[in-house]
Design a protein around this motif. Sequence first.
Motif, PDB file in Angstrom:
ATOM      1  N   THR A 104      27.283 -36.105 -19.414  1.00 32.82           N
ATOM      2  CA  THR A 104      26.444 -35.586 -20.486  1.00 32.82           C
ATOM      3  C   THR A 104      27.271 -34.843 -21.532  1.00 32.82           C
ATOM      4  OG1 THR A 104      26.066 -33.571 -19.230  1.00 32.82           O
ATOM      5  CG2 THR A 104      24.460 -35.369 -18.973  1.00 32.82           C
ATOM      6  N   MET A 105      28.595 -34.880 -21.416  1.00 30.85           N
ATOM      7  CA  MET A 105      29.459 -34.228 -22.387  1.00 30.85           C
ATOM      8  C   MET A 105      29.346 -34.935 -23.745  1.00 30.85           C
ATOM      9  SD  MET A 105      33.521 -33.476 -22.288  1.00 30.85           S
ATOM     10  CE  MET A 105      33.282 -32.120 -21.166  1.00 30.85           C
ATOM     11  N   LYS A 106      29.546 -34.180 -24.800  1.00 32.77           N
ATOM     12  CA  LYS A 106      29.486 -34.747 -26.137  1.00 32.77           C
ATOM     13  C   LYS A 106      30.502 -35.872 -26.284  1.00 32.77           C
ATOM     14  CE  LYS A 106      30.039 -33.890 -30.999  1.00 32.77           C
ATOM     15  NZ  LYS A 106      29.991 -32.930 -32.075  1.00 32.77           N
ATOM     16  N   GLN A 107      30.073 -36.938 -26.907  1.00 32.85           N
ATOM     17  CA  GLN A 107      30.948 -38.067 -27.196  1.00 32.85           C
ATOM     18  C   GLN A 107      31.191 -38.117 -28.699  1.00 32.85           C
ATOM     19  OE1 GLN A 107      28.983 -41.498 -25.540  1.00 32.85           O
ATOM     20  NE2 GLN A 107      29.685 -41.011 -23.478  1.00 32.85           N
TER      21      GLN A 107
ATOM     22  N   GLU B 220      35.441 -38.821 -24.881  1.00 33.12           N
ATOM     23  CA  GLU B 220      34.933 -37.606 -24.251  1.00 33.12           C
ATOM     24  C   GLU B 220      36.125 -36.723 -23.920  1.00 33.12           C
ATOM     25  OE1 GLU B 220      32.531 -38.214 -20.805  1.00 33.12           O
ATOM     26  OE2 GLU B 220      30.853 -39.015 -21.955  1.00 33.12           O
TER      27      GLU B 220
ATOM     28  N   ASP C 257      38.604 -26.000 -23.699  1.00 28.64           N
ATOM     29  CA  ASP C 257      38.847 -26.358 -25.087  1.00 28.64           C
ATOM     30  C   ASP C 257      39.862 -25.359 -25.640  1.00 28.64           C
ATOM     31  OD1 ASP C 257      38.593 -27.130 -27.736  1.00 28.64           O
ATOM     32  OD2 ASP C 257      36.413 -27.238 -27.652  1.00 28.64           O
TER      33      ASP C 257
ATOM     34  N   ASN D 140      34.649 -24.185 -27.831  1.00 21.65           N
ATOM     35  CA  ASN D 140      33.528 -24.941 -28.406  1.00 21.65           C
ATOM     36  C   ASN D 140      33.864 -25.775 -29.632  1.00 21.65           C
ATOM     37  OD1 ASN D 140      31.725 -23.918 -26.433  1.00 21.65           O
ATOM     38  ND2 ASN D 140      31.626 -22.015 -27.591  1.00 21.65           N
TER      39      ASN D 140
ATOM     40  N   TRP E  84      35.275 -28.727 -29.796  1.00 17.62           N
ATOM     41  CA  TRP E  84      34.876 -30.119 -29.536  1.00 17.62           C
ATOM     42  C   TRP E  84      33.378 -30.306 -29.796  1.00 17.62           C
ATOM     43  CZ3 TRP E  84      37.367 -34.604 -28.703  1.00 17.62           C
ATOM     44  CH2 TRP E  84      36.630 -35.679 -28.218  1.00 17.62           C
ATOM     45  N   GLU E  85      32.583 -29.356 -29.351  1.00 12.80           N
ATOM     46  CA  GLU E  85      31.130 -29.460 -29.517  1.00 12.80           C
ATOM     47  C   GLU E  85      30.710 -29.379 -30.988  1.00 12.80           C
ATOM     48  OE1 GLU E  85      29.010 -30.363 -27.135  1.00 12.80           O
ATOM     49  OE2 GLU E  85      30.770 -30.488 -25.830  1.00 12.80           O
ATOM     50  N   HIS E  86      31.558 -28.837 -31.843  1.00 13.23           N
ATOM     51  CA  HIS E  86      31.230 -28.728 -33.265  1.00 13.23           C
ATOM     52  C   HIS E  86      31.861 -29.828 -34.112  1.00 13.23           C
ATOM     53  CE1 HIS E  86      30.117 -24.735 -31.825  1.00 13.23           C
ATOM     54  NE2 HIS E  86      29.238 -24.782 -32.794  1.00 13.23           N
TER      55      HIS E  86
ATOM     56  N   ALA F 189      30.005 -36.332 -35.067  1.00 14.16           N
ATOM     57  CA  ALA F 189      29.790 -37.412 -34.102  1.00 14.16           C
ATOM     58  C   ALA F 189      30.720 -38.596 -34.352  1.00 14.16           C
ATOM     59  CB  ALA F 189      28.337 -37.877 -34.149  1.00 14.16           C
TER      60      ALA F 189
ATOM     61  N   TRP G  74      43.923 -32.081 -27.602  1.00 15.72           N
ATOM     62  CA  TRP G  74      42.882 -32.320 -26.611  1.00 15.72           C
ATOM     63  C   TRP G  74      43.295 -33.484 -25.740  1.00 15.72           C
ATOM     64  CZ3 TRP G  74      39.468 -32.149 -31.349  1.00 15.72           C
ATOM     65  CH2 TRP G  74      38.853 -30.914 -31.485  1.00 15.72           C
TER      66      TRP G  74
END
Length: 120
Positions: free
Chosen positions: A19-22, A42, A48, A52, A54-56, A59, A86
């Motif tokens: 479910t990690m951000k792709q 992913e 990180d 956070n 990566w989450e920002h 897409a 990363w």
Amino acid sequence: PSFLPSFLPSFVPQPASSTMKQIELRLIPAPGQKPEFLATLELVQKTDPIPNLWEHMPAVVVLEGYTRDAWAMDTNVTTGTSWNHWQVESVDGRNKLPGFVKYLRDRQKTAYGRVGGAMM
């Protein structure tokens, strides 16, 4: 997986299951052409480097090209360039990323692009 300079991802082909951000990685094959799909990534590492970040990330990230220039290859502060690294994996199952990574390694180049106007 291994660490590579700049944003160039390493690869570990696996089916997408977490479910990690792709992030979709695209490459402009030549100036003036449309970006083409390269991989869905992913984050592999547990932490990180910038909390956070990566989450920002958007897409879709577009790689504009590749280079041997010192500003992109230098992983220390001698050029005044600071890079975040990363460890990522390709999770799309299309197996395009290994060939691209091999192409860059064989030519001692790294890929680059921009996120929010900042070079990556």
